[in-house]
Design a protein around this motif. Sequence first.
Motif, PDB file in Angstrom:
ATOM      1  N   ARG A  73      30.914  33.756  40.498  1.00 52.44           N
ATOM      2  CA  ARG A  73      32.279  33.299  40.218  1.00 52.44           C
ATOM      3  C   ARG A  73      32.894  34.085  39.074  1.00 52.44           C
ATOM      4  NH1 ARG A  73      35.183  31.191  36.573  1.00 52.44           N
ATOM      5  NH2 ARG A  73      33.437  30.659  35.237  1.00 52.44           N
ATOM      6  N   MET A  74      32.099  34.284  38.042  1.00 55.59           N
ATOM      7  CA  MET A  74      32.599  34.965  36.853  1.00 55.59           C
ATOM      8  C   MET A  74      33.011  36.405  37.167  1.00 55.59           C
ATOM      9  SD  MET A  74      32.007  37.124  34.093  1.00 55.59           S
ATOM     10  CE  MET A  74      30.355  37.624  34.483  1.00 55.59           C
ATOM     11  N   LYS A  75      32.289  37.075  38.037  1.00 59.93           N
ATOM     12  CA  LYS A  75      32.581  38.485  38.331  1.00 59.93           C
ATOM     13  C   LYS A  75      33.927  38.689  39.009  1.00 59.93           C
ATOM     14  CE  LYS A  75      27.855  40.003  38.259  1.00 59.93           C
ATOM     15  NZ  LYS A  75      26.649  40.338  38.979  1.00 59.93           N
ATOM     16  N   SER A  76      34.472  37.636  39.612  1.00 56.79           N
ATOM     17  CA  SER A  76      35.786  37.772  40.252  1.00 56.79           C
ATOM     18  C   SER A  76      36.854  36.961  39.510  1.00 56.79           C
ATOM     19  CB  SER A  76      35.703  37.328  41.713  1.00 56.79           C
ATOM     20  OG  SER A  76      35.357  35.963  41.785  1.00 56.79           O
ATOM     21  N   SER A  77      36.587  36.631  38.252  1.00 56.95           N
ATOM     22  CA  SER A  77      37.505  35.793  37.473  1.00 56.95           C
ATOM     23  C   SER A  77      38.414  36.616  36.566  1.00 56.95           C
ATOM     24  CB  SER A  77      36.697  34.819  36.613  1.00 56.95           C
ATOM     25  OG  SER A  77      36.048  35.524  35.566  1.00 56.95           O
ATOM     26  N   ASP A  78      39.412  35.935  36.001  1.00 59.12           N
ATOM     27  CA  ASP A  78      40.266  36.566  34.992  1.00 59.12           C
ATOM     28  C   ASP A  78      39.430  37.019  33.797  1.00 59.12           C
ATOM     29  OD1 ASP A  78      42.539  36.153  36.512  1.00 59.12           O
ATOM     30  OD2 ASP A  78      43.135  34.326  35.440  1.00 59.12           O
ATOM     31  N   ALA A  80      36.430  38.194  33.763  1.00 59.77           N
ATOM     32  CA  ALA A  80      35.796  39.481  34.065  1.00 59.77           C
ATOM     33  C   ALA A  80      36.787  40.626  33.866  1.00 59.77           C
ATOM     34  CB  ALA A  80      35.241  39.490  35.484  1.00 59.77           C
ATOM     35  N   THR A  81      38.018  40.408  34.259  1.00 59.17           N
ATOM     36  CA  THR A  81      39.045  41.431  34.086  1.00 59.17           C
ATOM     37  C   THR A  81      39.334  41.662  32.607  1.00 59.17           C
ATOM     38  OG1 THR A  81      40.028  40.810  36.205  1.00 59.17           O
ATOM     39  CG2 THR A  81      41.421  42.059  34.667  1.00 59.17           C
ATOM     40  N   ILE A  82      39.489  40.594  31.862  1.00 57.64           N
ATOM     41  CA  ILE A  82      39.837  40.693  30.442  1.00 57.64           C
ATOM     42  C   ILE A  82      38.710  41.314  29.621  1.00 57.64           C
ATOM     43  CG2 ILE A  82      40.324  39.279  28.381  1.00 57.64           C
ATOM     44  CD1 ILE A  82      41.898  37.435  30.402  1.00 57.64           C
TER      45      ILE A  82
END
Length: 97
Positions: A73-78, A80-82
Amino acid sequence: MTQAPNIVLTGHIDVPEERREAIRAALPAHIQLTRAEPGCLSFLVVEDRCHPGRFNVSERFTDRAAFDAHQARMKSSDWATITAGIPRHYTVTEVPA
């Protein structure tokens, strides 16, 4: 029947000064989403008072499946981007439940 061990992650990320405000702004949502995940027993991210830009991380999940689901879940979250490109210094261990 033997219970699966908990999965514990501890460590830190060292955030460059120019990215700290974005990290601080995104952190409450990341914490809230993670704590709501099935199998999350505890999740803390705390800014270190002695090391500017260091955020200490401590996570505990009921088992490997819950931890792996969090990672996915974390790898496709905001979050992860930030935090993209910021090295993580983590240790993951299994501990008795």
